[in-house]
Design a protein around this motif. Structure first.
Motif, PDB file in Angstrom:
ATOM      1  N   LYS A 101      -3.786  -4.695   0.569  1.00 61.74           N
ATOM      2  CA  LYS A 101      -4.446  -5.627   1.486  1.00 61.74           C
ATOM      3  C   LYS A 101      -5.257  -6.716   0.765  1.00 61.74           C
ATOM      4  CE  LYS A 101      -3.650  -2.688   5.363  1.00 61.74           C
ATOM      5  NZ  LYS A 101      -3.673  -1.254   5.515  1.00 61.74           N
ATOM      6  N   ASN A 138      -7.721   4.374  10.087  1.00 64.54           N
ATOM      7  CA  ASN A 138      -6.434   4.448  10.769  1.00 64.54           C
ATOM      8  C   ASN A 138      -6.387   5.465  11.902  1.00 64.54           C
ATOM      9  OD1 ASN A 138      -4.457   2.527   9.506  1.00 64.54           O
ATOM     10  ND2 ASN A 138      -5.250   3.479   7.662  1.00 64.54           N
ATOM     11  N   GLY A 182       0.820  -1.203   0.000  1.00 58.20           N
ATOM     12  CA  GLY A 182       0.000   0.000   0.000  1.00 58.20           C
ATOM     13  C   GLY A 182       0.854   1.254   0.000  1.00 58.20           C
TER      14      GLY A 182
HETATM   15  C1  PLP Z   1      -2.395  -0.342   5.343  1.00 57.98           C
HETATM   16  C2  PLP Z   1      -2.599   0.958   4.652  1.00 57.98           C
HETATM   17  C3  PLP Z   1      -1.613   1.536   3.841  1.00 57.98           C
HETATM   18  C4  PLP Z   1      -0.218   0.982   3.755  1.00 57.98           C
HETATM   19  O1  PLP Z   1      -0.158  -0.275   3.172  1.00 57.98           O
HETATM   20  P1  PLP Z   1       1.139  -1.176   3.445  1.00 57.98           P
HETATM   21  O2  PLP Z   1       0.892  -2.382   2.602  1.00 57.98           O
HETATM   22  O3  PLP Z   1       1.180  -1.432   4.908  1.00 57.98           O
HETATM   23  O4  PLP Z   1       2.326  -0.405   2.980  1.00 57.98           O
HETATM   24  C5  PLP Z   1      -1.925   2.674   3.140  1.00 57.98           C
HETATM   25  N1  PLP Z   1      -3.141   3.242   3.239  1.00 57.98           N
HETATM   26  C6  PLP Z   1      -4.108   2.726   4.015  1.00 57.98           C
HETATM   27  C7  PLP Z   1      -5.447   3.384   4.057  1.00 57.98           C
HETATM   28  C8  PLP Z   1      -3.865   1.579   4.759  1.00 57.98           C
HETATM   29  O5  PLP Z   1      -4.820   1.107   5.561  1.00 57.98           O
END
Ligand code: PLP
Length: 432
Positions: A267, A211, A117
């Protein structure tokens, strides 16, 4: 509950890995106590190194929407492995997953696969800057977009509970191009736009932020952002790394009927493998190298094993649209059950829920943005977390996280969760 193996491993891990973990929230610093080390997971359960079973409420922070170690994903990965683990050259599976994402996510006309992400959001703003020829971006206070420098400014979750909202190592030069606004406040955006007329490349947000704990967009808010961005020529980016393929097949943009210019995913689209993606309007995505001048690359991007896991997941979700009704039902049963028990016990705590995501905030005030989320009693949350863990329910180890429920939660397990909740609430309020 005996967690001696986890304690032993955590002590050892700290000699070799910073803080003993490869991602900060896992260290349980926001709730106290030692993290449990996981040996395996299956369906609705994870098992620690002492073979204690826990009901899963995080599901690897979202990806395991069908529960752990689902056979369709496992088999797809095993089958792909027979043909080799990485080629660094194009494959048919990459077209298949791109086509599938484009057919489902309203804003995506072309898409590039990456490995996390974080990579997706970093790349998306680079493209938005290249496309507009402007430098500044707007982000929301408390929203998390991975650990890219431009976003580690008033970021949520891990960064927030670690007490380092602005990480050392992020340069002042980078920070000055990130403008901050509170979530759910259109007037604040209008003000930033007025003060930075013609200088803003992109506005990025979690349309349904998870988050800072889960918050919900107020009626008209996402539509209002769309209007401002249209008027000002700002690229609107929905970070749907959490919400994509979870709140609806097409994510929050489908659920709320507001289409951004670009979208970041992660994810769920990796089915538990390291995968991210960013996509959007053709005109914008054609700025990406080699069709355009904005450079972005990855040795393992579109990796065949990761694509096999992601494809199995997305194909399943596409061919089982009833999954979303099921997830909504599970989300409602858990969150409404919690609210009902709280009221019976005399506690009017805020519970925010959308689909299969929810947060219980230890405050009786509504939580609509970062400021209001911060009113929650984190000490009490820490006690609640430990009380639930003792009863075999694995929650996210921070007040400022959403929970992610899976289709593996049966009615019987939901009853167990609610019973654990009732006992935990009584226990943590005993000496108050
Ligand atoms: C988890 C998340 C990320 C980061 O993703 P990673 O795979 O941990 O680098 C970015 N944006 C949101 C909204 C997230 O929940």
């Amino acid at each position: 509950m005996n967690i001696s193996e986890s304690k032993r491993l955590f002590a050892k891990a700290q000699d070799f890995i910073p803080g003993g973990v490869n991602s900060p929230v896992r260290a349980f610093r926001a709730v106290g106590g030692d993290p449990i080390f996981i040996k395996k997971a299956s369906g609705a359960f994870i098992y620690d190194e002492n073979d204690n079973a826990y009901i899963e409420m995080i599901n690897s922070w979202g990806p395991m929407i069908l529960g752990h170690n689902h056979p369709i994903i496992r088999e797809s990965v095993i089958q792909a492995m027979e043909s080799g683990t990485s080629f660094g050259a194009p494959t048919a599976r990459e077209i298949e997953i791109a086509e599938l994402i484009i057919s489902v996510v309203p804003s995506v006309e072309k898409v590039r696969m990456v490995n996390s992400g974080t990579e997706a959001t970093m790349s998306a703003i680079r493209v938005a800057r290249g496309y507009t020829g402007k430098d500044k971006i707007i982000k929301m206070i408390g929203h998390y977009h991975g650990h890219g420098d431009s976003f580690l400014i008033a970021a949520g979750s891990g960064a927030m509970t670690m007490g380092q909202p602005d990480s050392p190592g992020v340069t002042a030069g980078t920070a000055k191009d990130t403008l901050l606004a509170p979530y759910n406040d259109l007037e604040a955006i209008e003000e930033l736009v007025r003060l930075n007329k013609g200088e803003i490349a992109a506005l990025i947000l979690e349309p349904v932020p998870g988050n800072m704990g889960l918050a919900i967009p107020m009626p008209g808010y996402l539509e209002g952002l769309r209007e401002i961005c249209n008027r000002e020529g700002i690229v609107l980016i929905f970070d749907e790394v959490m919400t994509g393929f979870r709140l609806a097949p097409g994510g929050a943009q489908e659920l709320y009927g507001v289409t951004p210019d670009m979208t970041t995913l992660g994810k769920i689209i990796g089915g538990g493998m390291p995968v991210g993606a960013y996509g959007g309007r053709k005109e914008i995505m054609d700025f990406v190298s080699p069709s355009g001048p904005v450079y972005q690359a990855g040795t393992l991007s579109g990796n065949p094993i990761a694509m096999a896991a992601g494809l199995a997941m997305l194909k399943y979700l596409q061919s089982h649209p009833e999954t979303y009704g099921q997830l909504l039902n599970i989300g409602r049963k858990v969150s409404e059950g919690i609210k009902k028990i709280n009221l019976e016990l005399g506690y009017d705590y805020t519970v925010n829920q959308v689909g299969s995501m929810y947060s219980l905030f230890f405050t009786d005030q509504p939580v609509t943005d970062f400021e209001s989320a911060k009113q929650a009693d984190t000490g009490l949350f820490g006690k609640y977390f430990q009380a639930m863990l003792q009863r075999g329910v694995y929650l996210a180890p921070s007040q400022f996280e959403s929970l992610f429920l899976s289709t593996a939660l049966t009615d019987e397990l939901i009853d167990k969760i609610l019973e654990a909740h009732r006992e935990s609430m009584i226990e943590i309020h005993k000496n108050q």
